[in-house]
Design an enzyme around this catalytic site. Sequence first.
Site, PDB file in Angstrom:
ATOM      1  N   CYS A  46       0.816  -1.206   0.091  1.00 58.94           N
ATOM      2  CA  CYS A  46      -0.094   0.000  -0.132  1.00 58.94           C
ATOM      3  C   CYS A  46       0.795   1.308   0.006  1.00 58.94           C
ATOM      4  CB  CYS A  46      -0.965  -0.006   1.249  1.00 58.94           C
ATOM      5  SG  CYS A  46      -2.421   1.163   0.932  1.00 58.94           S
ATOM      6  N   HIS A  97      -3.766  -4.862   0.402  1.00 59.93           N
ATOM      7  CA  HIS A  97      -3.343  -5.369   1.711  1.00 59.93           C
ATOM      8  C   HIS A  97      -3.299  -6.903   2.043  1.00 59.93           C
ATOM      9  CE1 HIS A  97      -2.754  -1.617   4.265  1.00 59.93           C
ATOM     10  NE2 HIS A  97      -3.279  -1.308   3.143  1.00 59.93           N
ATOM     11  N   GLU A 153      -1.798  -8.965   3.795  1.00 61.54           N
ATOM     12  CA  GLU A 153      -1.659  -9.280   5.344  1.00 61.54           C
ATOM     13  C   GLU A 153      -3.056  -9.682   5.923  1.00 61.54           C
ATOM     14  OE1 GLU A 153      -2.001  -4.909   5.725  1.00 61.54           O
ATOM     15  OE2 GLU A 153      -1.204  -6.229   4.425  1.00 61.54           O
TER      16      GLU A 153
END
Length: 247
Positions: A116, A222, A224
């Site tokens: 990001c 993102h 994660e």
Amino acid sequence: MTNHSTNRPLIGLTTYRKTLQNAVQLMSIPPAYVEAVSAAGGVPVLIPLGLDEDALGVLMARLDGLLLSGGGDLAGEYYQSEHPNLIFDVDPDRDRVELFLAHAAVERDKPLLAICRGHQLLNVALGGSLYEDVLHLMPSAIKHDYWGEYPRNFLSHEVTVCAGSLLAGRLGERRTLRVNSLHHQGIRDLGRGLVAAAHAPDGLVESVEIPGHRYALGVQWHPENLIHDDPAMLSLFQGLVEAAAGE
């Protein structure tokens, strides 16, 4: 899955400042980054802000890989911004620290994953530019800023992956996937040595990489927050850890 051994590589994760309601200041990072690196077989090491370049150089010499995390906007002075009114939540010290780390990782062929803000910062570090606000400035832009409106694993739009890219290899040669989207800025002009590896439906660059580098990958979404929903997202962190371990 990377082998969890005593030789697990150290992966540096960049942090950001946060002020609590009682005015206590923290240097922090969302735990999803730590969990993703750990699940991939790496040992996460949080990199504090405020360090001078000598200390950062010592850290980079000892770290096996680097993760540039998400967060606020990068100061417009680094890419000759003409729209300062569209830039928010700038931390000059964070910009300084992360630009140093990004340059060091590229110059030293240190495995790197940029997420990001990190994806945008890597581009600027290599001479690229940004849309200060994608929806306002990019022709025919779709909505990209879903921050705070939905859960962080909400899949808001599709991306098309470039065939033959590092990203395609990590995703098992998938050509399309749906991603979360939590940003208002994005890449306008690519930096030196970067190539696009994925695009959103409106043409926005959603991933970049550096051909010839051991592992240098940036993604605008993102991953994660998606490792429990899509195993391919964990593979992006596994690629970082495997490269950092010399595999």
